[in-house]
Design a protein around this motif. Structure first.
Motif, PDB file in Angstrom:
ATOM      1  N   ILE A  79      30.859  36.037  49.205  1.00 19.79           N
ATOM      2  CA  ILE A  79      30.117  36.252  47.957  1.00 19.79           C
ATOM      3  C   ILE A  79      30.639  35.260  46.925  1.00 19.79           C
ATOM      4  O   ILE A  79      31.851  35.157  46.727  1.00 19.79           O
ATOM      5  N   LYS A  80      29.734  34.557  46.274  1.00 20.21           N
ATOM      6  CA  LYS A  80      30.154  33.561  45.289  1.00 20.21           C
ATOM      7  C   LYS A  80      30.831  34.267  44.108  1.00 20.21           C
ATOM      8  O   LYS A  80      30.192  35.025  43.372  1.00 20.21           O
ATOM      9  N   CYS A  81      32.142  34.025  43.976  1.00 21.14           N
ATOM     10  CA  CYS A  81      32.897  34.627  42.889  1.00 21.14           C
ATOM     11  C   CYS A  81      34.176  33.831  42.662  1.00 21.14           C
ATOM     12  O   CYS A  81      34.593  33.059  43.526  1.00 21.14           O
ATOM     13  N   THR A  82      34.779  34.044  41.514  1.00 18.28           N
ATOM     14  CA  THR A  82      36.049  33.402  41.198  1.00 18.28           C
ATOM     15  C   THR A  82      37.196  34.123  41.892  1.00 18.28           C
ATOM     16  O   THR A  82      38.132  33.506  42.369  1.00 18.28           O
ATOM     17  N   ARG A  83      37.108  35.440  41.908  1.00 12.56           N
ATOM     18  CA  ARG A  83      38.055  36.289  42.621  1.00 12.56           C
ATOM     19  C   ARG A  83      37.469  37.679  42.747  1.00 12.56           C
ATOM     20  O   ARG A  83      36.429  37.956  42.166  1.00 12.56           O
ATOM     21  N   VAL A  84      38.149  38.537  43.472  1.00 13.62           N
ATOM     22  CA  VAL A  84      37.691  39.913  43.631  1.00 13.62           C
ATOM     23  C   VAL A  84      38.573  40.803  42.752  1.00 13.62           C
ATOM     24  O   VAL A  84      39.795  40.835  42.920  1.00 13.62           O
ATOM     25  N   GLY A  85      37.935  41.494  41.812  1.00 11.17           N
ATOM     26  CA  GLY A  85      38.647  42.413  40.939  1.00 11.17           C
ATOM     27  C   GLY A  85      38.815  43.757  41.610  1.00 11.17           C
ATOM     28  O   GLY A  85      38.035  44.147  42.480  1.00 11.17           O
ATOM     29  N   VAL A  86      39.853  44.468  41.186  1.00  8.13           N
ATOM     30  CA  VAL A  86      40.175  45.780  41.739  1.00  8.13           C
ATOM     31  C   VAL A  86      40.276  46.772  40.593  1.00  8.13           C
ATOM     32  O   VAL A  86      40.921  46.500  39.579  1.00  8.13           O
ATOM     33  N   ALA A  87      39.639  47.922  40.769  1.00  3.98           N
ATOM     34  CA  ALA A  87      39.737  48.978  39.756  1.00  3.98           C
ATOM     35  C   ALA A  87      39.802  50.329  40.442  1.00  3.98           C
ATOM     36  O   ALA A  87      39.145  50.557  41.459  1.00  3.98           O
ATOM     37  N   VAL A  88      40.597  51.206  39.875  1.00  7.99           N
ATOM     38  CA  VAL A  88      40.642  52.604  40.293  1.00  7.99           C
ATOM     39  C   VAL A  88      40.402  53.410  39.033  1.00  7.99           C
ATOM     40  O   VAL A  88      41.219  53.396  38.120  1.00  7.99           O
ATOM     41  N   ILE A  89      39.264  54.066  38.972  1.00  7.76           N
ATOM     42  CA  ILE A  89      38.912  54.865  37.805  1.00  7.76           C
ATOM     43  C   ILE A  89      39.114  56.338  38.144  1.00  7.76           C
ATOM     44  O   ILE A  89      39.870  57.034  37.497  1.00  7.76           O
TER      45      ILE A  89
ATOM     46  N   GLY B 132      27.626  42.885  45.819  1.00  3.59           N
ATOM     47  CA  GLY B 132      28.858  42.774  46.588  1.00  3.59           C
ATOM     48  C   GLY B 132      29.932  43.768  46.169  1.00  3.59           C
ATOM     49  O   GLY B 132      31.029  43.758  46.722  1.00  3.59           O
ATOM     50  N   HIS B 133      29.636  44.649  45.219  1.00  2.27           N
ATOM     51  CA  HIS B 133      30.565  45.687  44.753  1.00  2.27           C
ATOM     52  C   HIS B 133      30.762  46.703  45.880  1.00  2.27           C
ATOM     53  O   HIS B 133      29.819  47.340  46.327  1.00  2.27           O
ATOM     54  N   VAL B 134      31.998  46.833  46.338  1.00  5.62           N
ATOM     55  CA  VAL B 134      32.335  47.679  47.480  1.00  5.62           C
ATOM     56  C   VAL B 134      33.296  48.782  47.043  1.00  5.62           C
ATOM     57  O   VAL B 134      34.174  48.558  46.208  1.00  5.62           O
ATOM     58  N   LEU B 135      33.134  49.959  47.639  1.00  6.04           N
ATOM     59  CA  LEU B 135      34.080  51.063  47.458  1.00  6.04           C
ATOM     60  C   LEU B 135      34.902  51.207  48.728  1.00  6.04           C
ATOM     61  O   LEU B 135      34.346  51.166  49.834  1.00  6.04           O
TER      62      LEU B 135
ATOM     63  N   LEU C 180      34.072  38.895  40.982  1.00  5.32           N
ATOM     64  CA  LEU C 180      34.095  38.511  39.567  1.00  5.32           C
ATOM     65  C   LEU C 180      33.763  37.043  39.354  1.00  5.32           C
ATOM     66  O   LEU C 180      34.281  36.179  40.049  1.00  5.32           O
ATOM     67  N   ARG C 181      32.917  36.822  38.392  1.00  6.83           N
ATOM     68  CA  ARG C 181      32.696  35.485  37.834  1.00  6.83           C
ATOM     69  C   ARG C 181      33.172  35.470  36.391  1.00  6.83           C
ATOM     70  O   ARG C 181      33.620  34.455  35.899  1.00  6.83           O
ATOM     71  N   THR C 182      33.032  36.626  35.717  1.00  5.39           N
ATOM     72  CA  THR C 182      33.499  36.775  34.335  1.00  5.39           C
ATOM     73  C   THR C 182      34.172  38.148  34.209  1.00  5.39           C
ATOM     74  O   THR C 182      33.975  39.031  35.054  1.00  5.39           O
ATOM     75  N   MET C 183      34.903  38.345  33.142  1.00  6.35           N
ATOM     76  CA  MET C 183      35.545  39.641  32.878  1.00  6.35           C
ATOM     77  C   MET C 183      34.508  40.751  32.741  1.00  6.35           C
ATOM     78  O   MET C 183      34.769  41.895  33.101  1.00  6.35           O
ATOM     79  N   ASP C 184      33.324  40.425  32.248  1.00  5.80           N
ATOM     80  CA  ASP C 184      32.301  41.435  32.035  1.00  5.80           C
ATOM     81  C   ASP C 184      31.777  42.005  33.353  1.00  5.80           C
ATOM     82  O   ASP C 184      31.193  43.080  33.370  1.00  5.80           O
ATOM     83  N   ASP C 185      31.992  41.299  34.453  1.00  7.83           N
ATOM     84  CA  ASP C 185      31.518  41.790  35.754  1.00  7.83           C
ATOM     85  C   ASP C 185      32.196  43.095  36.158  1.00  7.83           C
ATOM     86  O   ASP C 185      31.678  43.806  37.012  1.00  7.83           O
ATOM     87  N   ILE C 186      33.329  43.420  35.563  1.00  9.03           N
ATOM     88  CA  ILE C 186      34.031  44.656  35.917  1.00  9.03           C
ATOM     89  C   ILE C 186      34.038  45.639  34.745  1.00  9.03           C
ATOM     90  O   ILE C 186      34.866  46.534  34.654  1.00  9.03           O
ATOM     91  N   ASN C 187      33.045  45.487  33.876  1.00  9.43           N
ATOM     92  CA  ASN C 187      32.867  46.377  32.724  1.00  9.43           C
ATOM     93  C   ASN C 187      32.031  47.578  33.174  1.00  9.43           C
ATOM     94  O   ASN C 187      30.820  47.475  33.344  1.00  9.43           O
TER      95      ASN C 187
END
Length: 130
Positions: free
Chosen positions: A75-85, A36-39, A99-106
């Motif tokens: 998508i089963k998740c706690t929330r949707v994280g946002v990142a701009v790298i 479910g990771h989208v750009l 995101l289900r855990t913080m590690d999901d956006i590692n």
């Protein structure tokens, strides 16, 4: 030379497109952190997010919000994280990561390798949330 994202925008290479309008496009990351990771990408090719005109930057976030709501709904998740790298491809892009855990956006962890069939299935699920 056009970036890989411009080639997706121009339909020169395939992508699992989630949403699109005249100014922005959202598609599944082919090497996702989680399913479910989208750009989300502006169609204007600019390398650095803070070089976008204010209206384009604001529009990118509003468009991203619509996509994030569809992800959150489907998508089963706690929330949707946002990142701009912004280091991998010289074209502004926002990562939306369920995101289900913080590690999901590692971003240092190994990426998933999904088949085109799995990507299509995930894309169909997220698109159903609009």
């Amino acid at each position: 030379m056009a970036t890989i994202f411009t080639k997706i925008i121009n339909k020169e290479i395939p992508a699992e497109i989630i949403a699109e309008d005249d100014h922005y496009i959202a598609f599944l990351d082919i090497m996702p952190l989680v399913k479910g990771h989208v750009l989300v990408v502006p169609k204007q090719e600019v390398d650095y997010i803070f070089n976008l005109e204010d209206d384009v930057l604001a529009g990118l976030h509003v468009f991203s919000k619509k996509v994030a709501k569809a992800i959150d709904k489907t998508i089963k998740c706690t929330r949707v994280g946002v990142a701009v790298i912004g280091l991998e491809v010289p074209h502004v892009h926002v990562h939306l990561v369920p995101l289900r855990t913080m590690d999901d956006i590692n971003f240092t962890r190994p990426k998933l390798k999904l088949t085109s069939e799995e990507l299509k299935e995930i894309g169909d699920v997220i698109r159903s949330g609009f």
